[in-house]
Write an enzyme that holds these catalytic residues in place. Sequence first.
Site, PDB file in Angstrom:
ATOM      1  N   SER A 179      44.750  38.061  33.348  1.00 52.39           N
ATOM      2  CA  SER A 179      44.671  37.430  32.051  1.00 52.39           C
ATOM      3  C   SER A 179      45.908  37.762  31.205  1.00 52.39           C
ATOM      4  CB  SER A 179      43.372  37.835  31.353  1.00 52.39           C
ATOM      5  OG  SER A 179      43.119  37.019  30.234  1.00 52.39           O
ATOM      6  N   ASP A 204      44.450  34.717  37.127  1.00 55.75           N
ATOM      7  CA  ASP A 204      44.061  33.809  36.050  1.00 55.75           C
ATOM      8  C   ASP A 204      44.829  34.152  34.772  1.00 55.75           C
ATOM      9  OD1 ASP A 204      42.596  31.473  35.678  1.00 55.75           O
ATOM     10  OD2 ASP A 204      40.998  32.490  34.602  1.00 55.75           O
ATOM     11  N   HIS A 269      36.696  33.539  35.094  1.00 54.04           N
ATOM     12  CA  HIS A 269      37.925  34.235  34.698  1.00 54.04           C
ATOM     13  C   HIS A 269      37.991  35.620  35.341  1.00 54.04           C
ATOM     14  CE1 HIS A 269      41.416  34.879  32.190  1.00 54.04           C
ATOM     15  NE2 HIS A 269      40.842  35.828  31.466  1.00 54.04           N
TER      16      HIS A 269
END
Length: 342
Positions: A179, A204, A269
């Site tokens: 992330s 991600d 995610h």
Amino acid sequence: MKFEILAITLLAASVGAVPLRTDEANDWQLISDVNGRMHIVDLTATDMEAEPLFNAYNDVVFRLFTRSNPTTPEAQIIRINNNEQLANSFFNVNHPTRFHVHGWNGGGQNTGASIRNAFLNRGDNFNVFTVDWGIGATTPNYILARNRVNDAGNIVAQFIDFLNAYGLSFNLIGLIGHSLGAQVAGAAGKRTSRGIVASIVGLDPAGPLFSLDDPANRLHHTDAQYVECHVTDGGRLGFQHPVGHANFYPNWGIQQPGCGPDLTGQCGHSLATTFMVESINPANIFGASRCRDLEDIRARQCVISGPSRRLGGEPVQDGPAIVGSVYFLATNAASPFAQGPR
């Protein structure tokens, strides 16, 4: 009118899909932190409450783990340019060296434990550094954390240069970030001054407040000799476009099996890290088919356009890859997620 960042922890089942609302005044979106908590964030807010300053040089903590000190209580903290600490640690200049970078609201002594353990369980020849930038990332204000990405990345780059000056080859260095941490890894790759790291894996990579038109401030294929992206919640919490050499879209890059409706995207995610951890074990092969482009992914119809390759793994690079190449793979709904080679 004053717009402040609202950080409200929500149960995923009680909210709608992101974005929640966009109008001329604000852009409210749900964004997941590293602990899976969802926050409502106004991405247009500019009047933010003051918070303690983030001094990346002093505040980013590098913890070294090896098979000789594999657990959190045994972690060895190494400061930039402290040759004595490095010499008295279990660091081995001849061993592959992996960095893990956490995302928003992450940090602490046990950050990156699953990635760390995956490498150390694989063999005894890894230096694993966890990058704890929690003082900068732990804030209810996502915009503030996002704006600290380049500062954190710059310190990671300086630390890598320090290791290289000590004798570690850039060819032995790989970064893995999830992330917002994937964007930190990209910022680090841009800023090393003594060479280019071998690989970066973006799990991600964070999407909110990162632009395809601004490659200088997001993960880009030039940040390492090889950049790989795993997109598991593309277009919501994750950055959907293929920005690496090889770009993988498990289950079309969104709505992962086993996550149910996943209205906020948090489950999908977070699965990017789970897939990577599993892939480091050589018994688990995430075989993927090469598609023509992102439009194949969006249309959920992959037209085979080249040789297959595996997602993740160690070493991560599975042969040469054309910049921007796109791969599809299906996964199981529970562990083991890998379905084998294609």
